[in-house]
Write a protein that holds these residues in place. Structure first.
Motif, PDB file in Angstrom:
ATOM      1  N   HIS A  67       0.832  -1.207   0.000  1.00 48.82           N
ATOM      2  CA  HIS A  67       0.000   0.000   0.000  1.00 48.82           C
ATOM      3  C   HIS A  67       0.873   1.267   0.000  1.00 48.82           C
ATOM      4  CE1 HIS A  67      -3.964   1.742   0.260  1.00 48.82           C
ATOM      5  NE2 HIS A  67      -3.671   2.434   1.354  1.00 48.82           N
ATOM      6  N   PHE A  68       2.106   1.130  -0.431  1.00 47.54           N
ATOM      7  CA  PHE A  68       3.052   2.253  -0.511  1.00 47.54           C
ATOM      8  C   PHE A  68       3.161   2.956   0.839  1.00 47.54           C
ATOM      9  CE2 PHE A  68       1.812   1.427  -4.844  1.00 47.54           C
ATOM     10  CZ  PHE A  68       2.993   1.575  -5.561  1.00 47.54           C
ATOM     11  N   GLN A  69       3.633   2.203   1.835  1.00 53.83           N
ATOM     12  CA  GLN A  69       3.756   2.761   3.177  1.00 53.83           C
ATOM     13  C   GLN A  69       5.209   2.828   3.649  1.00 53.83           C
ATOM     14  OE1 GLN A  69       0.646  -0.019   4.675  1.00 53.83           O
ATOM     15  NE2 GLN A  69      -0.380   1.824   5.428  1.00 53.83           N
ATOM     16  N   ASN A  70       6.141   2.820   2.699  1.00 54.56           N
ATOM     17  CA  ASN A  70       7.554   2.945   3.054  1.00 54.56           C
ATOM     18  C   ASN A  70       7.859   4.377   3.499  1.00 54.56           C
ATOM     19  OD1 ASN A  70       7.983   0.282   2.371  1.00 54.56           O
ATOM     20  ND2 ASN A  70       8.607   0.757   0.280  1.00 54.56           N
ATOM     21  N   THR A  71       9.057   4.580   4.022  1.00 58.24           N
ATOM     22  CA  THR A  71       9.435   5.913   4.489  1.00 58.24           C
ATOM     23  C   THR A  71      10.064   6.754   3.380  1.00 58.24           C
ATOM     24  OG1 THR A  71      11.529   4.992   5.261  1.00 58.24           O
ATOM     25  CG2 THR A  71       9.752   5.200   6.884  1.00 58.24           C
ATOM     26  N   GLU A  72      10.424   6.160   2.262  1.00 59.23           N
ATOM     27  CA  GLU A  72      10.971   6.887   1.120  1.00 59.23           C
ATOM     28  C   GLU A  72      10.229   6.448  -0.128  1.00 59.23           C
ATOM     29  OE1 GLU A  72      15.193   6.403   0.750  1.00 59.23           O
ATOM     30  OE2 GLU A  72      15.591   7.193   2.753  1.00 59.23           O
ATOM     31  N   PHE A  73      10.245   7.321  -1.148  1.00 59.52           N
ATOM     32  CA  PHE A  73       9.509   7.021  -2.377  1.00 59.52           C
ATOM     33  C   PHE A  73      10.223   7.736  -3.534  1.00 59.52           C
ATOM     34  CE2 PHE A  73       4.780   6.632  -3.910  1.00 59.52           C
ATOM     35  CZ  PHE A  73       5.203   5.954  -5.038  1.00 59.52           C
ATOM     36  N   ARG A  74      11.391   7.219  -3.893  1.00 57.48           N
ATOM     37  CA  ARG A  74      12.238   7.872  -4.903  1.00 57.48           C
ATOM     38  C   ARG A  74      11.566   7.958  -6.271  1.00 57.48           C
ATOM     39  NH1 ARG A  74      16.724   9.031  -2.502  1.00 57.48           N
ATOM     40  NH2 ARG A  74      17.429   7.800  -0.739  1.00 57.48           N
TER      41      ARG A  74
END
Length: 192
Positions: A171-178
């Motif tokens: 669900h795109f819950q990472n801390t980074e999103f390059r």
């Protein structure tokens, strides 16, 4: 030329978070993305705790996007989850530069809280959305634990979105999103 010189150029990014509690600056990739984008010359990135954060009611969030966050034709809206639903409903009646949808979906998924938000009680106005923004990009993942892929694919198909499809981002819950930063840069460079 600075970003604000051209009528066709976005000079602001607004991150509309998913529903939930807590300070959005410390949630998922939101604060990290804001810091990265605010380092870009001529670009302002806004991220605020939304009113009515748990239910994310359309009749509260859309006026906040218009009156407080000032989303307009020079704005790139990044909407995540409930924020993606808000972004889609917003561009049915407002012109913006671009929308970037992360974990977008089309129904209340049988969930009472989603139903109460108000986003899913009528048909989506896909053509209006396409008319009201120059760029539509979507991030989705087939392994999202909350959203069926069929709904994410429907959004991409109906909007003709530039789809970034993954199998391992949940669900795109990472801390980074390059990848998101790259897409924003691409939209801005394409516009200038």
């Amino acid at each position: 030329m600075s970003l604000g010189d051209s009528v066709n150029t976005a000079n602001k990014v607004v991150i509309i978070p998913g529903n939930g509690a807590g300070n959005v600056e410390y949630c998922n990739w939101y604060g990290w993305t804001k810091k990265k984008l605010n380092k870009m010359k001529g670009l302002e990135c806004l991220l605020e705790n939304m009113p009515d954060p748990l239910t994310a009611r359309e009749n509260v969030w859309l006026p906040f996007m218009e009156n407080n966050l000032k989303c307009d034709e020079k704005t790139i809206i990044i909407g995540h989850s409930s924020g993606a639903a808000a972004a889609m409903r917003y561009v049915e009646s407002h012109k913006v530069h671009a929308i970037i949808l992360v974990s977008a979906y089309t129904s209340d998924l049988g969930d009472e809280n989603e139903r109460e938000s108000g986003y899913f009680n009528r048909p989506w106005q896909w053509e209006k959305m396409k008319e009201n923004c120059r760029h539509i990009v979507q991030f989705g993942s087939t392994d999202d634990p909350f959203l069926p892929w069929t709904e994410q694919q429907e959004v991409a198909d109906m909007l003709g979105a530039e789809l970034h499809k993954y199998t391992d981002k949940g669900h795109f819950q990472n801390t980074e999103f390059r990848e998101l930063i790259n897409v924003v840069c691409k939209i801005i460079n394409h516009s200038s």
